[in-house]
Structures are given as C-alpha cells and as structure tokens.
Design a protein around this motif. Structure first.
Motif, mmCIF file in Angstrom:
data_model
loop_
_atom_site.group_PDB
_atom_site.id
_atom_site.type_symbol
_atom_site.label_atom_id
_atom_site.label_comp_id
_atom_site.label_asym_id
_atom_site.label_seq_id
_atom_site.Cartn_x
_atom_site.Cartn_y
_atom_site.Cartn_z
ATOM 1 N N LEU A 181 0.848 -1.188 0.000
ATOM 2 C CA LEU A 181 0.000 0.000 0.000
ATOM 3 C C LEU A 181 0.884 1.238 0.000
ATOM 4 C CD1 LEU A 181 -2.826 -0.935 2.539
ATOM 5 C CD2 LEU A 181 -3.167 -0.246 0.169
ATOM 6 N N VAL A 182 0.729 2.063 -1.007
ATOM 7 C CA VAL A 182 1.552 3.269 -1.141
ATOM 8 C C VAL A 182 0.708 4.497 -0.804
ATOM 9 C CG1 VAL A 182 2.903 4.698 -2.716
ATOM 10 C CG2 VAL A 182 3.038 2.203 -2.860
ATOM 11 N N VAL A 183 1.242 5.325 0.079
ATOM 12 C CA VAL A 183 0.562 6.560 0.484
ATOM 13 C C VAL A 183 1.161 7.705 -0.323
ATOM 14 C CG1 VAL A 183 -0.042 8.047 2.410
ATOM 15 C CG2 VAL A 183 0.302 5.588 2.797
ATOM 16 N N PRO A 184 0.358 8.396 -1.137
ATOM 17 C CA PRO A 184 0.909 9.455 -2.004
ATOM 18 C C PRO A 184 1.615 10.563 -1.228
ATOM 19 C CG PRO A 184 -1.323 8.879 -2.670
ATOM 20 C CD PRO A 184 -1.088 8.193 -1.356
ATOM 21 N N SER A 185 1.003 10.985 -0.092
ATOM 22 C CA SER A 185 1.613 12.051 0.704
ATOM 23 C C SER A 185 1.166 11.916 2.149
ATOM 24 C CB SER A 185 1.230 13.429 0.164
ATOM 25 O OG SER A 185 -0.176 13.625 0.266
ATOM 26 N N ILE A 186 1.976 12.429 3.060
ATOM 27 C CA ILE A 186 1.650 12.418 4.492
ATOM 28 C C ILE A 186 1.777 13.841 4.992
ATOM 29 C CG2 ILE A 186 2.169 11.447 6.754
ATOM 30 C CD1 ILE A 186 3.577 9.627 3.851
ATOM 31 N N PRO A 187 0.725 14.637 4.868
ATOM 32 C CA PRO A 187 0.830 16.073 5.186
ATOM 33 C C PRO A 187 1.134 16.359 6.651
ATOM 34 C CG PRO A 187 -1.462 15.428 4.744
ATOM 35 C CD PRO A 187 -0.612 14.283 4.346
ATOM 36 N N TRP A 188 0.773 15.442 7.548
ATOM 37 C CA TRP A 188 1.002 15.707 8.970
ATOM 38 C C TRP A 188 2.432 15.404 9.401
ATOM 39 C CZ3 TRP A 188 2.335 10.906 10.661
ATOM 40 C CH2 TRP A 188 1.713 9.800 10.075
ATOM 41 N N TYR A 189 3.225 14.775 8.536
ATOM 42 C CA TYR A 189 4.620 14.504 8.881
ATOM 43 C C TYR A 189 5.446 15.728 8.506
ATOM 44 C CZ TYR A 189 8.781 11.773 9.898
ATOM 45 O OH TYR A 189 9.936 11.307 10.473
ATOM 46 N N GLN A 190 5.979 16.430 9.498
ATOM 47 C CA GLN A 190 6.574 17.740 9.289
ATOM 48 C C GLN A 190 8.091 17.726 9.105
ATOM 49 O OE1 GLN A 190 4.625 20.604 9.031
ATOM 50 N NE2 GLN A 190 2.979 19.076 9.022
ATOM 51 N N GLU A 191 8.785 16.689 9.579
ATOM 52 C CA GLU A 191 10.255 16.704 9.555
ATOM 53 C C GLU A 191 10.830 16.732 8.143
ATOM 54 O OE1 GLU A 191 9.327 15.847 13.650
ATOM 55 O OE2 GLU A 191 8.506 15.174 11.757
ATOM 56 N N ARG A 192 10.148 16.064 7.242
ATOM 57 C CA ARG A 192 10.591 16.055 5.853
ATOM 58 C C ARG A 192 9.417 15.683 4.954
ATOM 59 N NH1 ARG A 192 15.255 12.192 5.001
ATOM 60 N NH2 ARG A 192 14.756 12.438 2.800
ATOM 61 N N LEU A 193 9.566 15.943 3.679
ATOM 62 C CA LEU A 193 8.507 15.631 2.729
ATOM 63 C C LEU A 193 8.533 14.141 2.414
ATOM 64 C CD1 LEU A 193 6.297 16.722 0.802
ATOM 65 C CD2 LEU A 193 8.105 16.967 -0.940
ATOM 66 N N LEU A 194 7.426 13.471 2.680
ATOM 67 C CA LEU A 194 7.296 12.050 2.382
ATOM 68 C C LEU A 194 6.256 11.885 1.280
ATOM 69 C CD1 LEU A 194 7.259 10.425 5.967
ATOM 70 C CD2 LEU A 194 9.186 10.654 4.385
ATOM 71 N N THR A 195 6.689 11.383 0.142
ATOM 72 C CA THR A 195 5.762 11.148 -0.973
ATOM 73 C C THR A 195 5.915 9.720 -1.463
ATOM 74 O OG1 THR A 195 7.387 11.963 -2.576
ATOM 75 C CG2 THR A 195 5.800 13.556 -1.706
#
Length: 716
Positions: free
Chosen positions: A447-461
């Motif tokens: 399962l791939v999550v396109p983006s995690i907006p609540w994760y602030q330390e770095r951009l996770l896409t």
C-alpha cells in the motif's frame, strides 16, 4: 413534616411541592396517586441552584431508608417504559415519555448522591427493596429488585429505536446506567470476594438474549451515530391540542439544567450535522466498555498452611481469585459480521446455529473506527475487538484498505507528545497484535501513500504504509527515550518492528536510515550506562550499601538496553537474512553507517548477530571495490551497484536464526488497569461528575496526570 414537607425551603409552586414531598419523610405506597402527579408534572418550571439540589439530596438520603422512595420511583420508571413499548402509537404516548424522562432524570440525581455518600461497601443505604407485601403485590418474580429494574431499562433501550422522538429519553437512560454503575468508583481497583455492585451485578444477571441485544444496541449506536437535528421537521414540538409536546418539555428541562448540573442540552442536539460529537454515542461506548471489562470475584482457593505461616496470604489470595464468566465479554468477543452470517445462512439453509450471537455490520464498524481513532474511547474499543474478537481481527487483516485504521493510528503516534501515555500504549499494542500476522506484514508494504501532510520533519511522498510504520515506531522509541522512558513502550515498539522484519519489502531510504540510527541511538545510551557503572564502581567501593544499590540499579537498566540492542540487531538480521534482495536501501544504510557496529563486534551478546551484518558488508564492499567509477562515488551510483549485486546475492555464509515472533497477552490482573482507566474516560468524556473525595477506584490526581503508565499489560 407530613405530606408536604417544607424542605428544602418553603414550597413556592406545584413542582417544588411535589419534589419536596418526594424527598420528605412521609412514605407513599407504590400505587399512590402521588407518583402519577409527580412524574407527569412539567418539572421544567423548577430552577433550583446546585446548593438547593444538594440540600434536597441530603434530606432524601435521611428519609429514603424509611420511605423507600428510591425503589418506588425506579419501579415507576420501569412501568412507564413498559407502557411506552406497549402503547407506542397511542394518544397517551407524550404523557408516558414525560413520566419516563422525569423518573429517569430524578432517579439519576438522587441515586448519584446516595452512591457518593454511602458509608458501607455493600450500599445498604440505597434501600433497593420494598416491604414484603409491596414486593409480593407489585413485582414479578425476577430474582431480585435490581434485576427487575435493569431488565426493564435495558429491554427498552434494545427494543426502542433511537429516533427524534425517543433520543432524549435514550440519552437520559444511558445517563442513569452510568450513575447506577458508578458504585465501582467507591471500591478499590483490586476486586475482592465480598465486593457488591447492585446494578452492575443485576445487569450481569440478565438472560443471554438480552445480553446480546444490549451489546448489539450499544455498538449500533456507535456505528450509526444517531443525532437529533434541532430544526428537524420530525420534532414533535407541539401536541395536537397546541400544548407543549413532550420533546419541548424535555428540551426545556434540559436547557435550564433542572436538578442536573452535568446535563447540557446544547451538547445533546446538533444543528450543524454529523461532525459534532454525540453524547449518546459517547455514553453507549463507555457503558459497553464498562460491561465488557467488568470482573467479579466469586471465590478463591483455600489457603495453604505454609502460605499462612509465611505471611504471604494477601499475595496468594490475589493470585488465586476465581472470576465469573462475564456474559457481555463473551457476547462481545463472539460478535460476528452480518454479511458472514448471511452467507452462512444461505449456504446451510437455516440459522439455528446463530442463536444468541451478536450480528454487526463489520464494514460500518471498521469505517467508524477509522474515523474516530483520535478519541481514547474508540482506541480502547479497537483494542478490545482485535484482542478479544478473533473474527473481527481476521476481518481487519483481510481488508485491502487497512490504511483506514493505520493512518489515524500512526498520526496519533506521531503526535505522541500531545497525547496521554495510555493512548500511546493502547495503539502500540494494537499494532503489535496486527504484526503477529504475516499477511499483514506483507500487505502493508504494497500500500503506497501518495503524501503524508502531517509529517513535518521532511517531505514524504509515495511512501509505503510499511515504511511509514517503521518510521513512526522508531520515532516513538526516540520520544520515549527522551520523555517517558517507559520500558513497556520500548518493548512494544521493538517487538512490532521485529515481527515486521522478515516481510519487509522495498523499505524506503528514509525508513532504512532511521532503522540504523535507532541502533546508533540505543548503542550510545548503552555505552553511557556502561561508563557510568564503571565510574560509580570506582567511587563507591568504600560504602558497601551504596555500592550494592548503585550496582543493582545501573545493572538492571544496562541489562534492559542490552536486550533492546539485541532486538534491533535481530530485526536488522531478519531483514538481511529473509528479505535482502528486496531491500537495497537497507544495505545502503548499513554500508553508510557501518562504523556504528564496530564497538560491539566482539560483544558476547551481539557477536553472532554482527557476524551476519559483516558478511553482508564484506560482500558489498568487495563488489564496490571492483567497480571503476569515473568522477567518484555518488549516492545514486552506490545504490545502483547495490541493486545490481542484490540480484546475485544468495546468502552464502549467513547464519540462519529463527524468526522472532512476539505476541501480546493481557496480564492475569489486567482489570486493575482497565477498570480505573475506563472510569477516568467516563469522567472526562461523558460529562459525568463524581465527588472526588468519595473516589477509591483511583487516586484523584491520576485523573489529570498525564504520566500514568500502562503497567498491567506486557509482552509474553
């Protein structure tokens, strides 16, 4: 004081006269016309201060022993509920709703005061009985008085749908049930043989059909989230003769807080739609949790002579208590999916085997949990389901959209500093339970999550759910090291990572880096502890007592961190042994930080695990040395070489270790955690208040103390 007592204060209107008579010293028989007048009167005309309400309760407590008015108003409550069920469409329905609401409302107020101020742990002051002649004439043979009352209330809740017409009465009945079960607040957290909880025990004494109906109704309230739109056309605001209808009267009573300081009408009805929290839903869930986690001691094994002689009788008794089989827990744990039951019925052509089984729409329950996991009560419900109900756990594990549950769980863990420790522990245990299943561990990497907006330390896409779970678990360990420093939290996080390890697939670069940094962080903590131990040994040699205590304390902590380091190394080993070709980023992270392993290469607890890591390092370092690269090495070029050589990796020289599989089990006395915890949730989530000085179930300060630890559940 006669038929019209003057307390509290001089009566100024009919409503005050009736209430004063109710709390006074004259006893009115069950069949007296007084009860009809009291319960049918629009009591919303009263506007008593809290002080006046308290004085009325004090007078009632003094007189109830002789008048038995608590028992009598409860009988009328049951009778009026039965009348609603029998005459649902009659012209007298509004009067019956008024009587039921008034009886429930008043009973809650005075019963709560009696429970708060009882002087015995058997609650004789409640006087839940009638004189023999009244008991014989007016009550059916139902075992005992409490069973009669609770059977009537529970039957109504289960048989009457929550509608705009009945919603307020349903809510008031749930209020009453919480009040009635609050006797748990008056006793300690450790169940004892002589403990009495008149109403809870009466609830437990109901037949299996009603038990299943109660569990189903409370869960359906949670699933369907009924609410009453304040401007809805279905409101019966006026009766046919243009007099105020029952809902208007009840609404006015609630809005003016008549006799009920913790009841807020604006909280109950919503004009803004679905998103406002519903107290009916909250209370339904809290009552369900109270019932499912209730434990009653029914006997104990006899003491052995050597136990008595050695003075260990208290510990022996605690460990040898026998508890009754909680029917609500059994019904909850055996609840099945309605879709599964439908297929089963169609296949077998009958439903005889499905008698006394709670049937629920698992899909709706799953979706509602996913939307509600920011709330502690929903977290505890999910824990109770995945731990106790194997069918629901199996359903969760086969869902292809497991992110519905995992994403809110991981977001809550990400914000651990803003959450209570118990929330964090329960979520970690849920993840541990899920990670016991190999299919879960494999599916989360697909399962791939396109983006995690609540994760602030770095951009996770485009991050896999499995990689995100590894990142959040490691972040939680780091948070615990710096803030909570709780061994159970460490153990749960590391155990879940170890369960996941053999099934890791394409772990992201960031997750792989975090995994190696986790080893580095714990190893540095371990090294500091070892150095501190050595320094203290040198400084305390002349004080034997201090020396012994220091060595014991530091050695215990050092031993814990040794275990933590070993689990992390075993986790890395499992990835390399069973999943290396699928995880080039893990290989890169190990090569990039290979120096962190060097200090432990000859450590007796770690050397065999490090042998495998160095086998991998030797293989890939050799391949790197043979490459001719123009312009020097870059991250992409190193990773490219690793990916190419992963294809030719066959694991030569690797030692095969047994796959770790950590499982979760509740402690034998888990009730010592769950019962106080649930009642703390009741007091913080339902608007229910209780005299702090009367609470023995938990220390009052723990109600607002965010440092409480989850010490009654462990990894086994």
């Amino acid at each position: 004081m006669g038929a019209a007592p003057s307390t509290p204060g001089r009566p100024i209107n009919a409503a005050e006269y009736l209430i004063s008579t109710f709390v006074g010293d004259q006893s009115y028989p069950v069949k007296s016309d007084f009860w009809q007048k009291l319960l049918e009167f629009p009591l919303f005309t009263l506007h008593w201060s809290q002080n006046k309400v308290t004085k009325a309760c004090e007078v009632f407590a003094q007189n109830n022993i002789r008048t038995g008015h608590m028992a009598k108003i409860l009988i009328h409550l049951v009778w009026s509920l039965e009348a609603i069920s029998k005459n649902g469409s009659s012209s007298s329905i509004e009067s019956l709703y008024t009587k039921s609401f008034n009886a429930t409302h008043m009973s809650s107020i005075f019963l709560k005061y009696l429970i708060e101020n009882t002087k015995t742990n058997r609650f004789e002051e409640l006087c839940l009985s009638l004189h023999d002649n009244e008991m014989t004439n007016f009550l059916p043979k139902v075992g005992n008085f409490g069973s009669f009352i609770m059977h009537g209330i529970l039957s109504f809740i289960c048989s009457t749908e929550v509608s705009p017409h009945s919603c307020l009465l349903h809510h008031e009945l749930l209020n009453f049930i919480i009040v009635a079960m609050s006797t748990q607040l008056r006793l300690g957290p450790i169940p004892e043989l002589n403990d009495m909880h008149p109403f809870i025990d009466a609830v437990m004494d109901q037949d299996d059909d009603l038990v299943c109906s109660v569990v189903r109704r409370l869960l359906l309230n949670y699933i369907t989230r009924p609410h009453v739109p304040i401007n809805g056309s279905s409101y019966l605001l006026l009766s046919d003769n243009k007099q105020p209808g029952v809902l208007q009267r009840v609404g006015t009573a609630a809005a003016s807080l008549v006799l009920f300081p913790y009841y807020t009408f604006n909280y109950l009805v919503s004009s803004s739609g679905e998103n406002l929290r519903s107290p009916l839903v909250d209370k339904s869930l809290l009552i369900l949790l109270i019932l499912v986690h209730y434990r009653k001691c029914v006997s104990t094994y006899p003491l052995e002579n050597n136990i008595i002689e050695n003075g260990d009788s208290d510990l022996y008794l605690k460990d040898n208590l026998q508890f009754f089989n909680n029917p609500y827990r059994k019904a909850f744990e055996n609840a099945r999916d309605v879709e599964f039951d439908r297929l089963d019925v169609e296949r077998n052509g009958h439903s005889g085997s499905l008698v006394n089984i709670v049937r629920l729409p698992y899909a709706s329950l799953f979706d509602n949990l996913g939307l509600s996991l920011g709330d502690e009560t929903s977290i505890l419900l999910l824990y109770s389901l995945v731990h106790g109900n194997s069918d629901f756990l199996e359903y969760v594990l086969v869902r292809t959209d497991i992110d519905t549950l995992l994403m809110p769980i991981l977001e809550t863990l990400y914000n651990a500093s803003k959450r209570k420790p118990n929330q964090i522990y329960m979520l970690l245990i849920i993840l541990l339970i899920l990670s016991q299943d190999s299919s879960f561990n494999a599916s989360i990497h697909n399962l791939v999550v396109p983006s995690i907006p609540w994760y602030q330390e770095r951009l996770l896409t485009n991050t896999s759910l499995g990689s995100l779970m590894v990142i959040i678990l490691i972040r939680t360990v780091k948070y615990n090291l710096s803030k909570l420093r709780d061994v159970y939290l460490h153990t749960n996080c590391l155990a879940t990572l170890a369960n996941m390890a053999p099934h890791v697939h394409r772990l992201s670069a960031y997750a792989s880096q975090r995994l190696i940094s986790l080893f580095d962080m714990i190893s540095r903590k371990y090294t500091k502890l070892a150095e501190r131990l050595n320094d203290k040994v040198e400084n305390c040699k002349n004080d034997q007592a201090e020396y012994d205590k220091m060595v014991e304390d530091t050695s215990t902590e050092l031993h814990l961190y040794t275990d933590f380091l070993r689990i992390v190394l075993e986790t890395i080993n499992l990835i390399l042994t069973y999943a290396l070709p699928r995880n080039p980023e893990v290989v890169y992270a190990i090569m990039h930080r290979q120096e962190v392993f060097q200090p432990f290469k000859n450590h007796p607890r770690f050397n065999e695990l490090l042998e495998n890591i160095y086998t991998v390092l030797d293989f890939f370092n050799t391949r790197m040395d043979t490459q001719q690269i123009d312009g020097g090495w870059s991250v992409d070029k190193v990773l490219e070489v690793i990916i190419i050589n992963c294809r030719s990796w066959h694991g030569e020289g690797m030692k095969m270790f047994t796959q770790l599989r950590f499982t979760y089990e509740e402690e034998n006395h888990s009730e010592e955690f769950f019962i106080p915890y649930i009642w703390q949730l009741v007091m913080s989530h339902s608007g229910f208040t209780f005299d702090a000085g009367a609470i023995d179930l938990f220390a009052v300060e723990t109600h607002v103390d965010d440092s409480a630890s989850f010490s009654d559940d462990a990894i086994v």
